[in-house]
Design a protein around this motif. Structure first.
Motif, PDB file in Angstrom:
ATOM      1  N   TRP A  86       0.831  -1.206   0.000  1.00  0.00           N
ATOM      2  CA  TRP A  86       0.000   0.000   0.000  1.00  0.00           C
ATOM      3  C   TRP A  86       0.866   1.256   0.000  1.00  0.00           C
ATOM      4  CZ3 TRP A  86      -4.510   2.035  -0.952  1.00  0.00           C
ATOM      5  CH2 TRP A  86      -4.866   3.264  -0.375  1.00  0.00           C
ATOM      6  N   GLN A 129      -2.041  -0.769  -7.361  1.00  0.00           N
ATOM      7  CA  GLN A 129      -1.707   0.119  -8.474  1.00  0.00           C
ATOM      8  C   GLN A 129      -2.819   0.152  -9.516  1.00  0.00           C
ATOM      9  OE1 GLN A 129       2.056  -1.455  -9.781  1.00  0.00           O
ATOM     10  NE2 GLN A 129       3.236   0.035  -8.602  1.00  0.00           N
ATOM     11  N   ALA A 130      -3.544  -0.949  -9.664  1.00  0.00           N
ATOM     12  CA  ALA A 130      -4.599  -1.021 -10.676  1.00  0.00           C
ATOM     13  C   ALA A 130      -5.867  -0.289 -10.257  1.00  0.00           C
ATOM     14  CB  ALA A 130      -4.930  -2.487 -10.973  1.00  0.00           C
ATOM     15  N   ALA A 177       2.663   1.668  -3.423  1.00  0.00           N
ATOM     16  CA  ALA A 177       1.783   1.891  -4.568  1.00  0.00           C
ATOM     17  C   ALA A 177       1.080   3.241  -4.522  1.00  0.00           C
ATOM     18  CB  ALA A 177       0.744   0.778  -4.661  1.00  0.00           C
ATOM     19  N   THR A 178       0.880   3.802  -3.340  1.00  0.00           N
ATOM     20  CA  THR A 178       0.007   4.977  -3.251  1.00  0.00           C
ATOM     21  C   THR A 178       0.630   6.195  -2.584  1.00  0.00           C
ATOM     22  OG1 THR A 178      -0.927   4.228  -1.131  1.00  0.00           O
ATOM     23  CG2 THR A 178      -2.027   3.490  -3.145  1.00  0.00           C
ATOM     24  N   ARG A 198       0.672  -5.229  -4.380  1.00  0.00           N
ATOM     25  CA  ARG A 198       1.087  -3.956  -4.984  1.00  0.00           C
ATOM     26  C   ARG A 198       0.497  -3.793  -6.378  1.00  0.00           C
ATOM     27  NH1 ARG A 198       6.670  -2.756  -7.419  1.00  0.00           N
ATOM     28  NH2 ARG A 198       6.576  -0.542  -7.864  1.00  0.00           N
ATOM     29  N   LEU A 199       0.480  -4.865  -7.150  1.00  0.00           N
ATOM     30  CA  LEU A 199      -0.156  -4.805  -8.467  1.00  0.00           C
ATOM     31  C   LEU A 199      -1.637  -4.461  -8.345  1.00  0.00           C
ATOM     32  CD1 LEU A 199       1.454  -7.876 -10.298  1.00  0.00           C
ATOM     33  CD2 LEU A 199       1.861  -5.452 -10.755  1.00  0.00           C
ATOM     34  N   ARG A 233      -3.129   5.726 -11.884  1.00  0.00           N
ATOM     35  CA  ARG A 233      -2.469   5.669 -10.591  1.00  0.00           C
ATOM     36  C   ARG A 233      -1.847   7.023 -10.273  1.00  0.00           C
ATOM     37  NH1 ARG A 233       2.869   4.251  -9.267  1.00  0.00           N
ATOM     38  NH2 ARG A 233       3.233   3.731 -11.447  1.00  0.00           N
ATOM     39  N   GLN A 234      -2.125   7.510  -9.078  1.00  0.00           N
ATOM     40  CA  GLN A 234      -1.552   8.768  -8.625  1.00  0.00           C
ATOM     41  C   GLN A 234      -0.968   8.568  -7.237  1.00  0.00           C
ATOM     42  OE1 GLN A 234      -4.140  12.159  -8.942  1.00  0.00           O
ATOM     43  NE2 GLN A 234      -5.053  11.458 -10.863  1.00  0.00           N
ATOM     44  N   ILE A 235       0.234   9.104  -7.039  1.00  0.00           N
ATOM     45  CA  ILE A 235       0.927   8.993  -5.769  1.00  0.00           C
ATOM     46  C   ILE A 235       0.506  10.157  -4.871  1.00  0.00           C
ATOM     47  CG2 ILE A 235       3.150   8.827  -4.635  1.00  0.00           C
ATOM     48  CD1 ILE A 235       2.458   6.487  -6.424  1.00  0.00           C
ATOM     49  N   GLN A 239      11.079   0.351  -3.316  1.00  0.00           N
ATOM     50  CA  GLN A 239      10.008  -0.457  -3.886  1.00  0.00           C
ATOM     51  C   GLN A 239      10.538  -1.709  -4.590  1.00  0.00           C
ATOM     52  OE1 GLN A 239       7.804   1.763  -6.806  1.00  0.00           O
ATOM     53  NE2 GLN A 239       9.628   2.512  -7.848  1.00  0.00           N
ATOM     54  N   ARG A 297      -6.953   6.311  -8.052  1.00  0.00           N
ATOM     55  CA  ARG A 297      -7.252   7.162  -6.901  1.00  0.00           C
ATOM     56  C   ARG A 297      -8.720   7.574  -6.834  1.00  0.00           C
ATOM     57  NH1 ARG A 297      -3.800  12.677  -5.479  1.00  0.00           N
ATOM     58  NH2 ARG A 297      -4.756  13.084  -3.442  1.00  0.00           N
TER      59      ARG A 297
END
Length: 524
Positions: A75, A160-161, A78-79, A156-157, A269-271, A89, A164
């Motif tokens: 988590w 990520q999929a 990925a985020t 993690r995959l 995906r946005q961090i 990572q 947000r």
């Protein structure tokens, strides 16, 4: 193509490969026809209940440990944005290169009453009561540190999929960050988490080296003691069949997770940025896990190797490396050919029989090495007895063929995944275009299939080769006389408490295991 009874010759070969997995299981179940009442009475009076309790304790403990580590790290990676995220990572995947039995004896040495940690604590605090380095909880910690990457990669995959947008909608509806994670993100990632957790549990059931170092009796250690201690192969087979019950539960969880693997929603995906204090806390946590699982044991092994100098690095050690590499190369090459044939037949002759046979043929990874060793030994012994009746004497049970067969059955699934994915990259339209331009079948294979499949084939070869070199239970039980490997040597030295002498072969295995981890990280 020739057909017999509605099944092509290639389809029949796939069925034959599936029988390689099914026959050892059937042989183990058939072992119950001859009851070893005296042995079982002894086991029930002494260790059987403890074996079941220890196995359940280990499964529950490792499930909690790998879930906490794997999901939390997945988590965050990925985020969230935090210092060191770009290298952490992939660095947190490095524990995959660490054999569990190597981390086990390093932790026992560090945490023992006379080890450096407790010795230093007593110097600071003379009244320190101390603790046992072989407590069952340390077994759980060891396996959790080594196996959490299975959950981490798949979780993690999944995270990520998701994107947000879904989390933002939950926040708009009044859910806080933590509640949105448990109500939205975690349920959507559950299929991937379940699949990774099942893989970790299957590896836990298959472990022999780590539990042996901690003197923690499980079914794998009981199988070894029944075979080499009681010299009772029949009782070992019956114990192996009981272990299959635990394996089937883990396998059912993994298959159930795959069936629901399309649960997640694709999105951009946005961090997210977090407060600096919290971001640094994530960095410290991720580095602490990496330190405990990889950097600390590698540092200790290097300290021992440097301290002992060239002692032990003699011709015998070179021969151990050569036999380990030779077994890995032989088994990996054979497995790669068989996996390629399975993927080819499945693609060009799709049918229920072929698909079902491929699924059976790739179930071997779920079988612990000790279970396979017992099943193959019983099967080969029965074949030897049958040949003796006809006046033919062929030593099968103690030969190299039995060991290679165990590797093939156990690791065929490891190669099949990358090979099948590589074959899917070759679109039928490309093959048809090459045929239209006049290319022969050999030219199509050399100029179309091979270049496009080469990365997947190379990955499969590396993964299988390293897994074979690290495999301990099957090698320990089935190796021919004089065919000791690095894993076997590590077991012999750690069984005698010779930690420093075990450092060189252990470090060699770790360095070899880094190769596929780095390749996988770069491909990802």
């Amino acid at each position: 193509m020739m057909r017999r009874g509605g099944v092509s010759c290639s389809g029949a070969s796939v069925i034959a490969l599936a029988l390689l997995v099914v026959v050892p299981i059937l042989v183990l179940l058939a072992a119950w026809r001859q009851q070893e009442w005296a042995t079982w009475q002894h086991l029930m009076d002494t260790v059987l209940l403890r074996l079941i309790g220890n196995t359940l304790f280990l499964m529950v403990g490792v499930a909690i440990g790998v879930s906490l580590l794997g999901i939390t790290l997945a988590w965050c990676m990925a985020t969230l944005e935090f210092p060191g995220r770009r290298w952490l990572q992939w660095a947190v995947l490095l524990p995959m290169a660490m054999p569990a039995y190597v981390l086990a004896f390093v932790l026992v040495d560090l945490l023992d009453y006379a080890g450096p940690i407790q010795t230093q604590v007593r110097a600071w605090w003379p009244a320190f009561p101390g603790f046992s380095a072989r407590h069952p909880l340390w077994v759980v910690v060891t396996l959790s540190l080594v196996l959490y990457p299975y959950v981490y990669m798949l979780a993690r995959l999944a995270f990520q999929a998701q994107g947000r947008a879904v989390l933002e909608q939950a926040r708009i509806l009044g859910d806080g960050p933590l509640r949105a994670f448990f109500k939205v993100a975690l349920p959507m990632a559950r299929p991937g988490i379940a699949a990774g957790l099942a893989l970790a549990l299957m590896e836990t059931l298959a472990d022999f080296g780590a539990v042996s170092v901690f003197n923690f009796d499980t079914f794998t250690t009981a199988i070894y003691k029944s075979w080499y201690g009681l010299f009772n192969l029949q009782a070992a087979a019956q114990l192996a069949s009981l272990l299959l019950l635990f394996v089937l539960v883990s396998l059912w969880l993994e298959r159930r997770g795959r069936r629901r693997a399309r649960f997640s929603e694709l999105g951009g995906r946005q961090i997210m940025r977090v407060r600096p204090r919290f971001a640094w806390g994530i960095s410290v946590f991720a580095f602490a896990v990496l330190f405990m699982a990889f950097l600390l044991p590698v540092s200790r092994l290097l300290y021992w190797v440097v301290g002992t100098g060239i002692e032990g690095l003699d011709s015998r050690f070179v021969s151990l490396i050569w036999r380990t590499f030779l077994l890995g190369a032989m088994a990996a090459s054979l497995i790669l050919v068989l996996a390629g044939w399975l993927a080819w037949v499945k693609r060009h002759q799709p049918s229920r029989v072929v698909s079902g046979s491929v699924q059976l043929a790739t179930l071997g990874y779920a079988l612990p090495g000790s279970v396979l060793a017992v099943g193959i030994m019983v099967s080969f012994s029965a074949v030897e007895a049958w040949l003796d009746q006809w006046g033919v004497s062929i030593p099968l049970a103690g030969g190299l063929a039995a060991l290679v067969l165990a590797y093939v059955v156990r690791f065929l699934a490891v190669a099949f995944g990358p090979v099948e994915n590589a074959l899917q990259q070759v679109r039928p339209s490309l093959v048809e275009a090459a045929r239209t331009l006049g290319a022969s079948a050999s030219e199509v294979g050399r100029r179309v299939y091979l270049p496009m499949m080469l990365p997947g084939l190379f990955t499969a070869l590396l993964l299988v080769g390293i897994d074979v070199m690290k495999e301990m239970p099957a090698t320990l039980l089935l190796r021919p006389f004089g065919w000791d490997t690095l894993a076997v040597r590590i077991y012999e030295l750690t069984a005698e408490g010779e930690w420093q002498r075990a450092a060189a072969p252990s470090l060699t295995l770790v360095l070899l295991g880094l190769v596929p981890v780095i390749v996988l990280s770069r491909r990802r």
